[in-house]
Scaffold this motif. Structure first.
Motif, PDB file in Angstrom:
ATOM      1  N   ARG A  49      57.540  52.111  84.316  1.00 35.99           N
ATOM      2  CA  ARG A  49      57.319  51.190  85.424  1.00 35.99           C
ATOM      3  C   ARG A  49      57.406  49.734  84.958  1.00 35.99           C
ATOM      4  O   ARG A  49      57.996  48.882  85.618  1.00 35.99           O
ATOM      5  CB  ARG A  49      55.961  51.454  86.064  1.00 35.99           C
ATOM      6  CG  ARG A  49      55.812  50.767  87.419  1.00 35.99           C
ATOM      7  CD  ARG A  49      54.502  51.058  88.097  1.00 35.99           C
ATOM      8  NE  ARG A  49      53.501  50.176  87.502  1.00 35.99           N
ATOM      9  CZ  ARG A  49      52.314  50.568  87.051  1.00 35.99           C
ATOM     10  NH1 ARG A  49      51.973  51.823  87.116  1.00 35.99           N
ATOM     11  NH2 ARG A  49      51.462  49.702  86.537  1.00 35.99           N
ATOM     12  N   GLN A  76      60.994  48.801  84.544  1.00 36.00           N
ATOM     13  CA  GLN A  76      61.652  48.595  85.834  1.00 36.00           C
ATOM     14  C   GLN A  76      61.278  47.247  86.446  1.00 36.00           C
ATOM     15  O   GLN A  76      62.117  46.558  87.018  1.00 36.00           O
ATOM     16  CB  GLN A  76      61.278  49.709  86.817  1.00 36.00           C
ATOM     17  CG  GLN A  76      62.054  50.972  86.641  1.00 36.00           C
ATOM     18  CD  GLN A  76      61.661  52.012  87.681  1.00 36.00           C
ATOM     19  OE1 GLN A  76      60.577  51.949  88.249  1.00 36.00           O
ATOM     20  NE2 GLN A  76      62.545  52.957  87.929  1.00 36.00           N
ATOM     21  N   GLU A  77      60.008  46.892  86.349  1.00 32.82           N
ATOM     22  CA  GLU A  77      59.530  45.645  86.941  1.00 32.82           C
ATOM     23  C   GLU A  77      59.910  44.420  86.104  1.00 32.82           C
ATOM     24  O   GLU A  77      59.712  43.293  86.535  1.00 32.82           O
ATOM     25  CB  GLU A  77      58.024  45.696  87.136  1.00 32.82           C
ATOM     26  CG  GLU A  77      57.588  46.728  88.161  1.00 32.82           C
ATOM     27  CD  GLU A  77      56.076  46.879  88.245  1.00 32.82           C
ATOM     28  OE1 GLU A  77      55.356  46.176  87.494  1.00 32.82           O
ATOM     29  OE2 GLU A  77      55.621  47.694  89.038  1.00 32.82           O
TER      30      GLU A  77
END
Length: 162
Positions: free
Chosen positions: A111, A114-115
Motif C-alpha cells: 500500500r 502504491q501511495e
C-alpha cells in the motif's frame, strides 16, 4: 551375546531407570550414581536411546528442546507430557502469529508503494562478489580475440603516451 553373559550383565550391570519417551519415540534413561560389583563408582548419567537406531547423526528437531535441556543438566526434572504438549501448541500459535504479522507487513508495504510514500526498491543484478577483482567489469566475451595465428615477431609496437 550368550545367555550366560546377558544374565551376568543383568545381575552385576548398571541400573538404568526409564524416565520417559517423547513423541518421536526416543527413550530417555537415567543411570544414578552407583558402585559396580568391583567397587568402582559410576557417576550419574542421562542418556537417550534414539527411536531410529540406524540414525547416527543428530538432525535438527530429533530431540525436543525440553528433553535436550534435561539431558544436558540445565533442568533437574524431566519434562512432563502436559508440558511438552503445551509447548508444542504454544510454538504453533507463535508460528501462526508470525505468519499473520508478515502478511500484514507485506500488505502495508504494498500500500505504501502504491501511495508513493515509500520509493520502490530498484532491482539490480550484480554478478560476482564485491571483493573480487572482476566485480562491476564486463565479462570477457566467449569468442576468442587472440591474434596467435597471424602474429609476427617484432610487429607489435607500444602505443605512445600522451
Amino acid at each position: 551375546m550368550s545367555r550366560i553373559t546377558g544374565a551376568i550383565r543383568r545381575t552385576f550391570g548398571l541400573v538404568r531407570e526409564h524416565v520417559g519417551t517423547d513423541h518421536l519415540g526416543n527413550r530417555y534413561t537415567f543411570i544414578p550414581e552407583q558402585k559396580t560389583w568391583t567397587g568402582r563408582v559410576v557417576r550419574a548419567k542421562r542418556m537417550v536411546e534414539a527411536a531410529n537406531a540406524t540414525e547416527y547423526e543428530y538432525t535438527e528437531g530429533s530431540i525436543p528442546i525440553e528433553w535436550d535441556a534435561w539431558l544436558r543438566g540445565r533442568r533437574k526434572e524431566p519434562p512432563s507430557i502436559e508440558e511438552l504438549q503445551n509447548n508444542v501448541s504454544y510454538r504453533e500459535q507463535i508460528k501462526l502469529k508470525a505468519k499473520e504479522v508478515e502478511e500484514k507487513d507485506l500488505a502495508l508495504q504494498a500500500r505504501e508503494y502504491q501511495e508513493g510514500l515509500v520509493a520502490t526498491p530498484v532491482k539490480t543484478l550484480a554478478k560476482g562478489h564485491a571483493a573480487t577483482t572482476s566485480f562491476g567489469k564486463e565479462e570477457m566475451s566467449e569468442e576468442p580475440t587472440s591474434t596467435a595465428n597471424t602474429f609476427q615477431p617484432g610487429t607489435w609496437m607500444p602505443t605512445a603516451k600522451k
